[in-house]
Design a protein around this motif. Structure first.
Motif, short mmCIF file in Angstrom:
data_model
loop_
_atom_site.label_atom_id
_atom_site.label_comp_id
_atom_site.label_asym_id
_atom_site.label_seq_id
_atom_site.Cartn_x
_atom_site.Cartn_y
_atom_site.Cartn_z
N GLU A 60 0.67 -1.18 -0.01
CA GLU A 60 0.03 -0.01 0.09
C GLU A 60 0.99 1.14 -0.03
N LEU A 61 1.96 0.99 0.69
CA LEU A 61 2.84 2.25 0.76
C LEU A 61 3.35 2.67 -0.80
N PHE A 62 3.85 1.80 -1.35
CA PHE A 62 4.47 1.88 -2.66
C PHE A 62 2.99 2.11 -3.89
N ARG A 63 1.99 1.54 -3.66
CA ARG A 63 0.84 1.84 -4.35
C ARG A 63 0.32 3.47 -4.35
N LYS A 64 0.61 3.97 -3.01
CA LYS A 64 0.14 5.29 -2.77
C LYS A 64 1.43 6.07 -3.50
N LEU A 65 2.47 5.75 -3.40
CA LEU A 65 3.89 6.41 -3.79
C LEU A 65 3.67 6.66 -5.44
N ILE A 66 3.68 5.54 -6.13
CA ILE A 66 3.51 5.60 -7.64
C ILE A 66 2.11 6.37 -8.18
N TYR A 67 1.02 6.32 -7.11
CA TYR A 67 0.11 7.00 -7.80
C TYR A 67 0.08 8.50 -7.40
N GLN A 68 0.56 8.94 -6.49
CA GLN A 68 1.06 10.51 -6.12
C GLN A 68 2.16 10.84 -7.04
N ARG A 69 3.19 10.20 -7.34
CA ARG A 69 4.14 10.75 -8.25
C ARG A 69 3.92 10.75 -9.98
N ALA A 70 3.03 9.56 -10.16
CA ALA A 70 3.07 9.33 -11.52
C ALA A 70 1.32 9.16 -12.06
N GLY A 71 0.55 9.09 -10.91
CA GLY A 71 -0.87 9.08 -11.46
C GLY A 71 -1.13 7.52 -11.81
N ILE A 72 -0.38 6.55 -11.62
CA ILE A 72 -0.51 5.13 -11.88
C ILE A 72 -1.10 4.23 -10.87
N ALA A 73 -2.40 3.90 -11.00
CA ALA A 73 -3.24 3.21 -9.97
C ALA A 73 -2.84 1.63 -10.34
N LEU A 74 -1.96 1.03 -9.32
CA LEU A 74 -1.86 -0.10 -9.31
C LEU A 74 -2.83 -0.86 -8.88
N SER A 75 -3.37 -1.92 -9.38
CA SER A 75 -4.39 -2.73 -8.99
C SER A 75 -3.97 -3.86 -7.93
N ASP A 76 -4.97 -4.38 -7.39
CA ASP A 76 -4.43 -5.36 -6.36
C ASP A 76 -3.82 -6.37 -6.27
N ASN A 77 -3.62 -6.89 -7.79
CA ASN A 77 -2.77 -7.84 -7.98
C ASN A 77 -1.39 -7.50 -8.35
N LYS A 78 -0.90 -6.41 -8.25
CA LYS A 78 0.10 -6.10 -8.68
C LYS A 78 1.58 -6.12 -7.71
N SER A 79 1.12 -6.96 -6.39
CA SER A 79 2.07 -6.90 -5.18
C SER A 79 3.38 -7.64 -5.69
N LEU A 80 3.25 -8.51 -6.64
CA LEU A 80 4.37 -9.35 -6.99
C LEU A 80 5.18 -8.82 -7.79
#
Length: 289
Positions: A20-40
């Protein structure tokens, strides 16, 4: 070898809270919304940085990225988490449309300007340069290419590609605009100098206010919108429309659409949109050799 001590680095697991930390980071910096299955994906791409920095956990790496003096490392993390896949003349129909649109461009309006807004390693803008050089000659056109990734931009500026890339380039263009490497570069091709000189590269974050790039007759933003949620997509389109001339084209990939997006755009065909104006596009024509 017997008797040799060897340290084996084992990548730590990425916990749900760390993801969740990295999902929030990439969304804030690049606007990219990572889906739940992108953990790997996050875990596999960032593990090497943890190893290189001798950090025990992903949380430690995230904490490092928050430090003011770690801008370069933050860019590295964003580069690793951003997908960069492209090849010459991908979705070739778009290049046909650009060729037709450029030919109908009035010279009195100034040079025909294209923005390749997610250029990755440069295949898209150099392919566009080949098309414009054919249709408009060696002058009368300009291309601005941008990407979020500094690594990809460095590759694009080099303009040297594996010889396998030649398979996607029309033979006539390959002969006119590409040089085969020799010696240590025997398995590569280099884009011709004149085309390289007509393409400028800039690092641009589409999720932030745009730098002064000027106005464009066509903007290609392909295989990017698919990573944005609806709110981010609308903000990005608003920024693009502010620099798209009347009659200009906005082109996304065939896997994307702008359904639900508001703004002065007419859908010309799937993936191709036009700001109302006097330049009409016959997207049915086949232009490439």
């Amino acid at each position: 070898m017997p008797g040799t001590n060897k340290l084996i680095y084992e990548s730590p697991d990425l916990s749900p809270s760390e993801f969740e930390l990295f999902r929030k980071l990439i969304y804030q910096r690049a606007g990219i919304a990572l889906s739940d299955n992108k953990s790997l994906l996050v875990s596999s791409r960032l593990a090497r940085r943890l190893r290189g920095l001798s950090l025990p956990t992903f949380r430690d790496y995230h904490r490092l990225l928050q430090q003011p003096d770690q801008a370069a490392e933050l860019q590295t993390a964003i580069d690793l988490l951003t997908t960069n896949e492209t090849y010459f003349f991908r979705e070739s129909r778009h290049f046909d449309v650009i060729a037709d649109h450029a030919r109908n461009h009035g010279r009195s309006q100034g040079p025909y300007r294209i923005w390749s807004a997610a250029c990755s390693s440069g295949e898209e803008p150099y392919g566009l340069a080949m098309v414009l050089n054919e249709r408009l000659g060696e002058s009368g056109w300009e291309i601005v290419a941008s990407d979020l990734s500094a690594t990809m931009l460095a590759r694009a500026r080099e303009a040297r590609y594996d010889i396998a890339a030649a398979r996607q380039i029309p033979p006539a263009y390959l002969r006119r605009y590409c040089l085969k490497g020799t010696g240590a570069f025997d398995d590569t091709l280099l884009i011709q100098r004149h085309l390289r000189s007509r393409v400028s590269f800039d690092q641009v974050n589409l999720n932030e206010a745009l730098p002064p790039l000027g106005l464009f007759d066509a903007i290609l933003i392909r295989n990017v919108m698919i990573y944005f949620d609806a709110e981010t997509k609308q903000r990005v389109v608003d920024r693009l429309l502010a620099v798209l001339r009347p009659g200009g084209l906005l082109i996304v990939s065939h896997a994307e659409s702008l359904n639900g997006i508001t703004g002065p755009l007419i859908k010309v065909s799937p993936s191709i949109y036009q700001r109302p104006g006097r330049v009409e596009v016959d997207y049915r024509r086949r232009q490439l050799p």
